[in-house]
Every structure is written in C-alpha cells, then in structure tokens.
Design an enzyme around this catalytic site. Structure first.
Site, short mmCIF file in Angstrom:
data_model
loop_
_atom_site.label_atom_id
_atom_site.label_comp_id
_atom_site.label_asym_id
_atom_site.label_seq_id
_atom_site.Cartn_x
_atom_site.Cartn_y
_atom_site.Cartn_z
N LYS A 85 -4.73 -15.06 -6.13
CA LYS A 85 -5.42 -14.63 -7.37
C LYS A 85 -4.20 -14.50 -8.45
CE LYS A 85 -5.48 -9.76 -6.67
NZ LYS A 85 -6.61 -8.63 -6.73
N CYS B 51 -6.12 -9.25 2.42
CA CYS B 51 -7.21 -8.25 3.14
C CYS B 51 -8.53 -8.92 3.62
CB CYS B 51 -7.60 -6.96 1.81
SG CYS B 51 -6.26 -6.11 1.90
N ASN C 267 -15.00 -4.43 2.23
CA ASN C 267 -14.33 -5.67 2.05
C ASN C 267 -15.10 -6.86 2.65
OD1 ASN C 267 -12.16 -4.97 0.97
ND2 ASN C 267 -10.54 -4.90 2.52
N VAL D 169 0.83 -1.02 0.05
CA VAL D 169 0.25 -0.01 0.03
C VAL D 169 0.78 1.33 0.04
CG1 VAL D 169 -1.58 1.43 1.44
CG2 VAL D 169 -1.99 -1.04 1.02
N THR E 191 -5.44 -0.06 7.18
CA THR E 191 -6.95 -0.71 7.47
C THR E 191 -6.85 -0.73 8.93
OG1 THR E 191 -7.34 -1.92 5.38
CG2 THR E 191 -8.81 -2.40 7.30
N GLU F 64 -7.73 2.82 1.74
CA GLU F 64 -7.33 2.40 0.54
C GLU F 64 -8.41 1.35 -0.03
OE1 GLU F 64 -6.04 -0.51 -0.29
OE2 GLU F 64 -5.59 -1.48 1.61
#
Ligand code: UDX
Length: 436
Positions: free
Chosen positions: A322, A261, A209, A11, A121, A149
């Site tokens: 991913k 996250c 999220n 980030v 976060t 973010e």
C-alpha cells in the site's frame, strides 16, 4: 515512567518512540546487534512518516535508548512491552517461541512489581502462557496485560498518538491504574480506554483485522460482479458507504489486501477456530477470494494481448502493499510480477520506497526504473498496483509519447472513466466497465 520495549520491529519502535515523546524514559531492547548499533548511531531502520524526527528528538533529549541486554534494558522499568514477532507457523497458527523465550528470561530479572504487556498480535490464551512462563522464576509480583495495537503502516505514529480507542485486557486494578496513567496523554480528546479481560482483548485484535479484511473482500467480490452486470463499484461504494451502519472507510475495491497483518491474522483466526472445533466459513472465503483477487487483472492483460505476451514489456507502478510504506509482505505486485514473468513478459517496475526490498527478495529478474516514466518508456502497457499519490495525476501526454500502446491496467481505480475515454486510452480497472 520508566518503560522497556522488547522487540524493535515496526510496532516496538513506534511504541517506544511515541511513549518517549509523551515524556517517559524508554529503553528499546533487541537481540539483533546490528539493528541496535544502527539505532545507537542515529539510523531509523524502518520508514514510517513522522518517526524519524520524533526518534531524533527523543534520543537527543535522553528519553530513548537502545540495548541488546534484556537485564540492562528492563532495569527500573515499571512496565515492559513485548513487541515480538509472531510469524505464522507451517499450519497457519501464530508461532509464540520468541514471546515465550523472553517471558522465560524475564522471570528471574524482575526486581519489583512490574506490568508486562503483550503488544504483539497473539492467539487467545497467550497472556496466560506468558504469565505461567514468567511466574516460574519470578520473585516479585507482576501482571500480564494484553494491549493490542491497531497501527496502520504509513500512519502508525499518528494512529499511536491519536488512537480511536485503546484496548486493555487485564483484571488487575493495579495494572489498570498504571495503564491508564501511561495512555492518559493519548486519549485527551475523549477517545476511550476500553478495559476487558485478557482473552477478550486478544480476540478484539483478531476480530478487528478479520472484519476489515472481510469488508474489503466483500467489496472486491461486489466489484467482480459489477464488471459482469455493467455496474460501477465506485458508485456502489458511495451508495452504501453513506449508510452510517456501513461506514465510508475500507470499501475500496482493488487487487487484494496484503501486508504483515491482514493475511496473517485472518489465517491465525481461522486456525484458532479450527482448534476450537468451529468452522469459521467466512474467513475461509476471505482468504480464497483475496488470493484470486491479487492477479485478477491477469486475464484482462492476456485477453488484450490475445494470449501472446512473450517478449512484451509491462511497466508496473507500485510495489509496496500500500502507499507510504516500503513493506512488500504479501504485496499483490509480487504475484503479478511472477505471473507476467511466467508468461514470458519483460517487467519494468517503479516504486518510490519499496524497490530495494523487492530487489533484495527477487533480484534482477525485473528492471528497476528511476522514475515512473522510465518504467513505461517503450513498454507495451502499464499495470498500476499501488495507489501512491504521485500516480493519481500523471502527465498523460508524456505517457502517450513513452508507451508503445495507450493501455493501462489499473488495480486501484485511480482514474475516472470519462477522463480515460477523452484521453483515448484503453483502460481496464476493477469493478468498472473497461474503456476502449
Ligand atoms: C492493518 C490494520 O488497519 C491495523 O489496524 C493493524 O494493526 C495492522 O493491519 P496495515 O496492514 O498497515 O494495517 O494496512 P491498512 O491500511 O489497514 O491496509 C491493509 C490492506 O488493505 C492494504 O493492502 C490495502 O491496500 C488494503 N485495502 C484497504 C483495500 O484494498 N481497500 C480498502 O478500502 C482499504
């Protein structure tokens, strides 16, 4: 504007580099000397499409610098971003020790009015803790802003440069004005900057999220049910996604979400609820279902091989949680590897980016292949875990000559059922009928 970014994780580095790209002078600060040295030598420590070019351009043009010294890094900075880790503590709540340590250190170093921005976060109420920690020794006025973010790994640079929205939590007009100026180049398309109080901004991040994790989990459960009732989850996705109230995105069923996250934030929000005497039932289910989902293909694998997996070789395509990232945090692949090894399988893996990280984490208990085809050479079956584009249109004829059995377990629904039928594969996927 002169900016400091404290913490050069994914980030922090994306934030720093992108703000340099919009013309600011950015100094990135990190206590990790090796990492700072690496960046000073021109090496980008993370893989993020588009970042490397932008990084070099801004370093060469003198707008992006690196230091391990907090006092040097924040010299002359009008805004200071805190992009520090908030790892889950043992009880699932976010650990604030890194943020509060820097906040303590910052107080005496401020030399003018400064806006300090929480980019990490953080649980609701953290900006007040940061405010108090800085105020202890601050001799100049300052504001603490919450600016969460919403960057997806793999498209973080694009998400940063073209955000759907920017959320700014502050009640100070002075801070609002500075934040508006800073973000103006990024919202020229008319995407909004949404101002709110600090607590609401902190909550917005968790709500976003947790909502997305819930949306995916809902589809995963629909998929599990589709398998039982003889429906096809891909059709359900198209059937409901066209309803604009539901939306097309984040409806892809598969073998669970992972990453840095969703798992952490869902857990932290559940913890916040608990601390506030509220039982957030949906979140408990989301966490439980996702754990099960990660290894949901295992019973099919065991069933196919009649519970006799000892000595069988399974090739795995995809290790990252991913595509377009080398991140393996909470990656379903790791859970499947563990389950297969426990059953006595040999596992051979291929991933275009994440193999080094896996090797660093689990060592040589699996075999690392140079190509996807090497991973299935002589294997008894293929298990697909990550939907890298290169796996979408493989050379099926070549695969046929390599695989011992024409069997694919697909955790990401990469292929159409009629196609697999025609090619003569035995094909298990998620939320669809298996092809034999
Ligand atoms: C996420 C959020 O999207 C981002 O806004 C936040 O700031 C950080 O967390 P990221 O973890 O990088 O970003 O990945 P994302 O692309 O959102 O995917 C998260 C997980 O959900 C992945 O494991 C992905 O495979 C899974 N997923 C996503 C699905 O299983 N189905 C979908 O339809 C979409």
């Amino acid at each position: 504007m002169k900016i400091a970014v404290v913490g050069t994780g994914y980030v922090g580095l994306v934030t720093g580099t992108c703000f340099a790209e919009t013309g600011n002078h950015v100094t990135c600060v990190d206590i990790n000397e090796a990492k700072i040295k690496q960046m000073q030598d021109g090496i980008v420590p993370i893989y993020e499409p588009g970042l490397e070019d932008m990084f070099h351009r801004n370093v060469n043009e003198g707008r992006l610098n690196f230091t391990t010294s907090l006092s040097e890094g924040i010299e002359g900075a009008k805004v200071i971003f805190l992009a520090l880790p908030t790892p889950p503590g043992e009880d699932g709540s976010a650990d604030l020790k890194y943020i509060l340590q820097v906040a303590n250190d910052l107080g005496p170093l401020l030399a003018d009015y400064t806006v300090i921005i929480d980019k990490s976060t953080v649980p609701v109420g953290t900006s007040e803790l940061v405010q108090t920690a800085i105020a202890k020794e601050a001799k100049f006025p300052f504001d603490v802003v919450s600016n969460p973010e919403f960057l997806r790994e793999g498209v973080a640079v694009e998400d940063f440069m073209k955000p759907d929205r920017v959320v700014i939590g502050t009640q100070s007009d002075r801070a609002k004005e500075m934040m508006s100026k800073l973000y103006a180049p990024l919202v020229r398309q008319g995407n909004p900057i949404i101002f709110m109080d600090e607590r609401s901004a902190e909550m917005t991040k968790y709500a976003a999220n947790a909502f997305l994790a819930t949306k995916i989990t809902f589809m995963n459960e629909i998929a599990n049910l589709c398998e039982k009732v003889g429906a096809n989850v891909d059709d359900i996705r198209r059937g409901i996604g066209t309803d604009s109230r539901i939306g097309k995105r984040f409806l892809f069923a598969g073998i669970g979400y992972g990453g840095s996250c969703f798992p952490k934030d869902v857990q932290a929000l559940a913890k916040t609820s608990e601390e506030n005497d509220y039982q957030f039932h949906i979140l408990d289910s989301v966490m439980r279902v996702n754990e099960l989902q990660k290894t949901k293909l295992m019973p099919y694998i065991q069933g196919h091989f009649k519970n006799d997996l000892a000595g069988k070789t399974i090739g795995i395509w995809g290790l990252a949680f991913k595509p377009y990232t080398d991140d393996i945090r909470e990656a379903p692949a790791l859970y499947n590897i563990e389950a297969l090894l426990a059953l006595g399988c040999k596992v051979r893996v291929y991933d275009p980016e994440a193999m080094k990280n896996v090797q660093d984490q689990i060592g040589d208990v699996v075999e690392y292949s140079k190509t996807p085809y090497d991973a299935i050479d002589g294997a008894d079956a293929l298990l697909i875990v990550t939907e890298w584009p290169q796996f979408r249109t493989p050379d099926f004829e070549r695969m046929e000559t390599l695989l011992k059995n024409k069997v694919i377990f697909d955790g990401r629904n990469l292929y159409e059922l009629p196609q697999m039928q025609e090619l003569g594969y035995t094909y298990y996927s998620v939320g669809r009928q298996s092809v034999n």
